[in-house]
Design a protein around this motif. Structure first.
Motif, PDB file in Angstrom:
ATOM      1  N   ASN A 165       0.863  -1.173   0.000  1.00 52.99           N
ATOM      2  CA  ASN A 165       0.000   0.000   0.000  1.00 52.99           C
ATOM      3  C   ASN A 165       0.902   1.227   0.000  1.00 52.99           C
ATOM      4  OD1 ASN A 165       0.356   0.998   2.912  1.00 52.99           O
ATOM      5  ND2 ASN A 165      -0.248  -1.147   3.238  1.00 52.99           N
ATOM      6  N   PRO A 166       0.378   2.437  -0.193  1.00 53.40           N
ATOM      7  CA  PRO A 166       1.240   3.619  -0.311  1.00 53.40           C
ATOM      8  C   PRO A 166       2.178   3.850   0.865  1.00 53.40           C
ATOM      9  CG  PRO A 166      -0.952   4.132  -1.101  1.00 53.40           C
ATOM     10  CD  PRO A 166      -1.037   2.767  -0.488  1.00 53.40           C
ATOM     11  N   TYR A 193      -4.173   2.314  -4.290  1.00 59.18           N
ATOM     12  CA  TYR A 193      -3.596   3.495  -4.931  1.00 59.18           C
ATOM     13  C   TYR A 193      -4.623   4.191  -5.821  1.00 59.18           C
ATOM     14  CZ  TYR A 193       0.850   1.317  -3.582  1.00 59.18           C
ATOM     15  OH  TYR A 193       1.887   0.753  -2.879  1.00 59.18           O
ATOM     16  N   ASP A 197      -0.951   8.486  -7.533  1.00 63.53           N
ATOM     17  CA  ASP A 197       0.231   7.781  -7.041  1.00 63.53           C
ATOM     18  C   ASP A 197       1.090   7.203  -8.167  1.00 63.53           C
ATOM     19  OD1 ASP A 197      -0.478   7.998  -4.210  1.00 63.53           O
ATOM     20  OD2 ASP A 197      -2.089   6.572  -4.673  1.00 63.53           O
ATOM     21  N   GLN A 200       4.850   7.319  -7.696  1.00 62.38           N
ATOM     22  CA  GLN A 200       5.268   6.394  -6.648  1.00 62.38           C
ATOM     23  C   GLN A 200       5.308   4.957  -7.179  1.00 62.38           C
ATOM     24  OE1 GLN A 200       3.021   6.758  -3.030  1.00 62.38           O
ATOM     25  NE2 GLN A 200       4.004   5.011  -2.033  1.00 62.38           N
TER      26      GLN A 200
END
Length: 368
Positions: A165-166, A193, A197, A200
């Motif tokens: 997860n983030p 997400y 994102d 990332q």
């Protein structure tokens, strides 16, 4: 298939180790075992794989029970079903509820294979005698993830999936890659997400992942196509694909390069095979995902995974990965990274009624 009755067995069993994602932790697993009994006394078995709460899809064990009792079993009682695919057509009048449909559809497949005196894998068109096994790691700490991966590799697993997860992606994957630079590694995001994102997620390309599974919305196809154009890592769709039409749409706009086919999520083995066949024509890779199942559903997954298109190791771990004792005999085991495909008729396993009775929370029978 002339059906005499349908029995439902509600069971509940603790996992040996709690399973954690950013959506929550599963410590105890509920399930519904479905037995379809023919007039000739032969039984076919399926399993409802929904969770107790609607964190994966909208279905739960209670909604499956409702659909089975009040809609699906009554539909079956009014029809003569000569082939399991006819059950899929029969259930099409009911929207969604794929896991409830799959549970009884898969029981029909088991029954049909037994009546044909044929292994289910062969009846589906499978060609493999063994299938590669993968495993899922779902823990709260990076250290525990590394320890579990070490244990699973020692037991012969060839592919590992971790939950991300983030707030827990780069560091986790970096630590794993430092320890295991050549591991077949994939990451499952369970829709954690958004397109915001993207940068990332692009950073994760450096880890040479087999795929990132369902990074965006659980029902999204369009935004995944946008994201896939920005990533080198293949996107795998899971929750978004509940039908062959979904797979067609995803392929049409290039939303993914991989699809996770779970029979429970798509309505059974018949729909799962059709998605497999379509993906082979489209050049989309497929693999068979898991749902922390008991042995009956896992046996069906083994049969499905024997089809030629399933080239990526599936979530086909040993029974001992989750349970002190499973509900089938013999229990499923991983040997040198592979699970053997049974050559006995049907799913190829017997039911462990001692264990079923120990974990039973309800039992109901419907005479047709």
């Amino acid at each position: 298939m002339n059906i005499k009755s349908v029995k439902l067995y509600g069971i509940k069993m603790p996992l040996k180790v709690p399973f954690t994602t950013h959506l929550g932790t599963v410590s105890d697993r509920e399930g519904i075992l479905i037995e379809v009994i023919g007039q000739d006394g032969i039984s076919g078995y399926g399993e409802a794989v929904a969770f107790s709460s609607p964190w994966y899809t909208e279905e739960t064990i209670q909604t499956c029970l409702h659909m089975l009792k009040d809609f699906l079993i009554p539909l079956v009682s009014k029809q003569t079903i000569s082939h399991p695919e006819e059950a899929t057509a029969l259930f099409s009048s009911i929207k969604r509820n794929q896991m409830a449909k799959a549970s009884i559809e898969m029981a029909f497949w088991d029954l049909h294979a037994k009546r044909q005196n044929m292994p289910l894998a062969k009846l589906l068109g499978g060609t493999r005698t063994s299938v590669p096994a993968g495993v899922v790691v779902g823990t709260k700490t990076i250290q525990e993830s590394i320890r579990q991966i070490q244990d699973y590799l020692a037991k012969g697993y060839t592919r590992v999936k971790v939950k991300i997860n983030p707030g827990n992606d780069f560091q986790l994957l970096s630590e794993i890659r430092q320890n295991y630079p050549f591991l077949q590694l994939m990451a499952d995001a369970n829709s954690a997400y958004t397109l915001d994102d993207t940068e990332q997620l692009k950073v994760l390309d450096q880890f040479n992942l087999l795929m990132i599974e369902q990074p965006l919305g659980h029902d999204d196809i369009v935004e995944h196509a946008v994201l896939q154009r920005s990533l080198k890592t293949p996107i795998c769709l899971d929750e978004s694909i509940i039908s062959l039409d979904d797979a067609r749409k995803a392929a049409g706009i290039q939303s993914c390069r991989v699809i996770n086919i779970k029979p429970g999520r798509v309505g059974g083995l018949g729909p799962a095979k059709k998605i497999h066949d379509f993906c082979m024509l489209q050049g989309i890779k497929v693999w068979c995902g898991g749902m922390l199942e008991f042995g009956v559903s896992r046996a069906h997954n083994i049969a499905l995974s024997s089809l030629s298109g399933f080239t990526i190791p599936g979530d086909l771990s040993s029974s001992s990965r989750y349970w002190e004792e499973d509900i089938i005999l013999p229990e499923i085991s991983v040997e040198n990274g592979y699970v053997s495909v049974p050559d006995k008729p049907g799913i190829g396993f017997d039911l462990n009624w001692k264990r079923i009775n120990e974990t039973l929370i309800f039992e109901e029978e419907y005479i047709l």
